[in-house]
Design a protein around this motif. Sequence first.
Motif, PDB file in Angstrom:
ATOM      1  N   HIS A   1       7.962  40.890  12.252  1.00 46.69           N
ATOM      2  CA  HIS A   1       7.623  41.777  11.134  1.00 46.69           C
ATOM      3  C   HIS A   1       6.182  42.279  11.141  1.00 46.69           C
ATOM      4  N   GLY A   2       5.290  41.607  11.853  1.00 45.86           N
ATOM      5  CA  GLY A   2       3.894  42.037  11.891  1.00 45.86           C
ATOM      6  C   GLY A   2       3.158  41.875  10.580  1.00 45.86           C
ATOM      7  N   TRP A   3       3.614  40.977   9.729  1.00 43.73           N
ATOM      8  CA  TRP A   3       2.962  40.750   8.439  1.00 43.73           C
ATOM      9  C   TRP A   3       1.641  40.004   8.603  1.00 43.73           C
ATOM     10  N   LEU A   4       1.515  39.220   9.663  1.00 42.00           N
ATOM     11  CA  LEU A   4       0.287  38.486   9.964  1.00 42.00           C
ATOM     12  C   LEU A   4      -0.029  38.654  11.440  1.00 42.00           C
ATOM     13  N   SER A   5      -1.294  38.477  11.796  1.00 40.42           N
ATOM     14  CA  SER A   5      -1.679  38.450  13.209  1.00 40.42           C
ATOM     15  C   SER A   5      -1.614  36.994  13.684  1.00 40.42           C
ATOM     16  N   ASP A   6      -1.704  36.790  15.001  1.00 37.11           N
ATOM     17  CA  ASP A   6      -1.719  35.425  15.530  1.00 37.11           C
ATOM     18  C   ASP A   6      -2.880  34.631  14.940  1.00 37.11           C
ATOM     19  N   ALA A   7      -4.037  35.265  14.851  1.00 43.21           N
ATOM     20  CA  ALA A   7      -5.219  34.584  14.318  1.00 43.21           C
ATOM     21  C   ALA A   7      -5.032  34.223  12.843  1.00 43.21           C
ATOM     22  N   GLN A   8      -4.456  35.126  12.054  1.00 46.20           N
ATOM     23  CA  GLN A   8      -4.208  34.837  10.640  1.00 46.20           C
ATOM     24  C   GLN A   8      -3.205  33.702  10.486  1.00 46.20           C
ATOM     25  N   PHE A   9      -2.191  33.705  11.324  1.00 42.96           N
ATOM     26  CA  PHE A   9      -1.182  32.652  11.272  1.00 42.96           C
ATOM     27  C   PHE A   9      -1.816  31.296  11.567  1.00 42.96           C
ATOM     28  N   SER A  10      -2.568  31.203  12.660  1.00 41.83           N
ATOM     29  CA  SER A  10      -3.205  29.938  13.034  1.00 41.83           C
ATOM     30  C   SER A  10      -4.229  29.507  11.991  1.00 41.83           C
ATOM     31  N   ALA A  11      -4.996  30.457  11.465  1.00 40.15           N
ATOM     32  CA  ALA A  11      -5.992  30.129  10.439  1.00 40.15           C
ATOM     33  C   ALA A  11      -5.323  29.631   9.163  1.00 40.15           C
ATOM     34  N   SER A  12      -4.186  30.202   8.799  1.00 42.63           N
ATOM     35  CA  SER A  12      -3.463  29.760   7.603  1.00 42.63           C
ATOM     36  C   SER A  12      -3.034  28.303   7.740  1.00 42.63           C
ATOM     37  N   ILE A  13      -2.515  27.966   8.910  1.00 47.87           N
ATOM     38  CA  ILE A  13      -2.082  26.586   9.131  1.00 47.87           C
ATOM     39  C   ILE A  13      -3.289  25.665   9.190  1.00 47.87           C
ATOM     40  N   GLY A  14      -4.341  26.078   9.879  1.00 48.89           N
ATOM     41  CA  GLY A  14      -5.545  25.257   9.971  1.00 48.89           C
ATOM     42  C   GLY A  14      -6.171  24.992   8.607  1.00 48.89           C
ATOM     43  N   LEU A  15      -6.243  26.019   7.775  1.00 52.24           N
ATOM     44  CA  LEU A  15      -6.806  25.875   6.436  1.00 52.24           C
ATOM     45  C   LEU A  15      -5.995  24.888   5.607  1.00 52.24           C
ATOM     46  N   ALA A  16      -4.692  25.029   5.636  1.00 54.19           N
ATOM     47  CA  ALA A  16      -3.827  24.154   4.845  1.00 54.19           C
ATOM     48  C   ALA A  16      -3.860  22.723   5.359  1.00 54.19           C
ATOM     49  N   GLN A  17      -3.947  22.534   6.672  1.00 55.44           N
ATOM     50  CA  GLN A  17      -3.977  21.188   7.228  1.00 55.44           C
ATOM     51  C   GLN A  17      -5.310  20.501   6.936  1.00 55.44           C
ATOM     52  N   ALA A  18      -6.385  21.272   6.827  1.00 51.65           N
ATOM     53  CA  ALA A  18      -7.702  20.694   6.541  1.00 51.65           C
ATOM     54  C   ALA A  18      -7.846  20.319   5.069  1.00 51.65           C
ATOM     55  N   ALA A  19      -7.091  20.964   4.206  1.00 49.42           N
ATOM     56  CA  ALA A  19      -7.188  20.691   2.769  1.00 49.42           C
ATOM     57  C   ALA A  19      -6.473  19.385   2.427  1.00 49.42           C
ATOM     58  N   PRO A  20      -6.973  18.687   1.417  1.00 52.10           N
ATOM     59  CA  PRO A  20      -6.258  17.476   1.000  1.00 52.10           C
ATOM     60  C   PRO A  20      -4.918  17.833   0.361  1.00 52.10           C
ATOM     61  N   GLY A  21      -3.979  16.945   0.494  1.00 49.71           N
ATOM     62  CA  GLY A  21      -2.662  17.181  -0.081  1.00 49.71           C
ATOM     63  C   GLY A  21      -1.585  17.132   0.979  1.00 49.71           C
ATOM     64  N   PRO A  22      -0.372  17.455   0.596  1.00 52.11           N
ATOM     65  CA  PRO A  22       0.741  17.380   1.550  1.00 52.11           C
ATOM     66  C   PRO A  22       0.624  18.417   2.665  1.00 52.11           C
ATOM     67  N   ASN A  23       1.118  18.058   3.837  1.00 49.68           N
ATOM     68  CA  ASN A  23       1.036  18.944   4.998  1.00 49.68           C
ATOM     69  C   ASN A  23       1.816  20.233   4.820  1.00 49.68           C
ATOM     70  N   ILE A  24       2.780  20.240   3.930  1.00 46.85           N
ATOM     71  CA  ILE A  24       3.627  21.416   3.763  1.00 46.85           C
ATOM     72  C   ILE A  24       2.893  22.566   3.067  1.00 46.85           C
ATOM     73  N   LEU A  25       1.672  22.336   2.651  1.00 47.45           N
ATOM     74  CA  LEU A  25       0.909  23.399   1.995  1.00 47.45           C
ATOM     75  C   LEU A  25       0.726  24.626   2.878  1.00 47.45           C
ATOM     76  N   PHE A  26       0.835  24.455   4.209  1.00 47.34           N
ATOM     77  CA  PHE A  26       0.675  25.608   5.082  1.00 47.34           C
ATOM     78  C   PHE A  26       1.745  26.662   4.810  1.00 47.34           C
ATOM     79  N   VAL A  27       2.921  26.246   4.346  1.00 51.32           N
ATOM     80  CA  VAL A  27       3.989  27.195   4.019  1.00 51.32           C
ATOM     81  C   VAL A  27       3.560  28.059   2.833  1.00 51.32           C
ATOM     82  N   ALA A  28       2.925  27.437   1.847  1.00 52.47           N
ATOM     83  CA  ALA A  28       2.433  28.189   0.691  1.00 52.47           C
ATOM     84  C   ALA A  28       1.343  29.176   1.103  1.00 52.47           C
TER      85      ALA A  28
END
Length: 196
Positions: free
Chosen positions: A60-87
């Motif tokens: 769909h091209g809604w995100l770039s590869d860099a945005q996708f990886s950064a989204s997961i990295g940001l969510a994984q670095a934040a405290p809380g459940p790992n599933i936050l990357f989906v949000a």
Amino acid sequence: MSALDALLDLSRWSAVLGMHGMDTAALFGLFGHFLLLSMLAVGGAITTAPDMQRYLVQEHGWLSDAQFSASIGLAQAAPGPNILFVAVLGWNVAGLAGMVATMAGILIPSSTLAFAASRWLGSRRERLGVRAFTAGLAPLTIGLLWSTGWVLATPVRHQWSAWLLLGLTLLVMLRTQVSPMWLIGLGALVGAAGWV
């Protein structure tokens, strides 16, 4: 326009919910895709990240590869459940509505299945078939995690320094009792310095 028509006017709600111009059909498609991924998330939602990347970035091209990886990295670095990357992915794709669509899609089926399965397995955990099924999930989970790592490394796979850091991390994890948090910190420093 009547009050009911105004309430049902989806273009107004699109702006309120910050849907980034996404129409409701695409939003329901996003929900449906995460609904399906929920049932494949053996080992956690992170194991389905490669297909999330395919759907959100490549198809769909809604995100770039860099945005996708950064989204997961940001969510994984934040405290809380790992599933936050989906949000975070949902938020970056379609704002509040995207976040609700992705989180509801990934949580509803797996939570319902986990509740039902845990009740059923509670009295049957010593049966041979149940033990074999449980043992068979381990290699599946490892394979899914490996593919997730491969997809997340897409932006830096061509850099020798990334491979060096990966090898060092693997060696330290296999040979020592050093906490993985130190290695994550090292990776953050290497990335901040621009070496990877």
